[in-house]
Write an enzyme that holds these catalytic residues in place. Structure first.
Site: not given
Ligand code: TYD
Length: 136
Positions: A54
């Site tokens: 993303h």
């Molecule tokens: P995401 O940012 O997509 O993770 P990565 O980039 O590490 O793969 O987040 C994964 C999941 O966690 C998504 O459902 C949103 C949740 N999340 C939160 O609730 N709070 C946060 O601060 C973060 C970073 C993620």
């Protein structure tokens, strides 16, 4: 930062206080070019795991391999770059408008993320084609 370029994502040295009892590194607001609003971390990551996939519209982040190593694959819509993080005193500044994928986690790797904003799903671009439209 629709117009941001991949080379704006830079490694920043984190001050290190060397001590025979164990080294200490500290991140303060003047270590990085944004004010800290949130800290989170990835841990217990399977070695074949793939994180990220993303971009963010406004969020700045600073990634540190607190333990172990992993690769960060960056793309600004035109140019790409791969950075390996494997030192607790070197962090990667991620600027808004950068597509990122994180993989090749070593055993026991921990990725600390220092962020400029609280969590906000509307700041994410989660589809790569939407990202290319946003950038071009
Ligand atoms: P995401 O940012 O997509 O993770 P990565 O980039 O590490 O793969 O987040 C994964 C999941 O966690 C998504 O459902 C949103 C949740 N999340 C939160 O609730 N709070 C946060 O601060 C973060 C970073 C993620």
């Amino acid at each position: 930062m629709q117009g941001s370029k991949v080379d704006e994502n830079i490694i920043i040295d984190i001050p290190k206080i060397i001590d025979p009892r164990g080294n200490l590194s500290v991140i303060e607001n003047d270590t990085i070019p944004f004010s800290i609003k949130r800290i989170y971390y990835l841990y217990d990551v399977p070695s074949d795991s793939f994180r990220g996939g993303h971009a963010h519209k406004k969020l700045y982040q600073f990634l540190i391999a607190i333990s172990g190593s992993f690769e960060v694959h960056l793309n600004d819509g035109a140019n790409k770059k791969v950075i390996t993080l494997n030192k607790p005193n070197k962090g990667l500044l991620l600027v808004p408008g950068t597509w990122r994928e994180i993989n090749n986690f070593s055993s026991g790797a921990v990725c600390l993320v220092v962020a400029s904003e609280t969590y906000n799903e509307t700041d994410y671009i989660r589809d790569f084609n939407d990202f290319l439209v946003y950038k071009n």
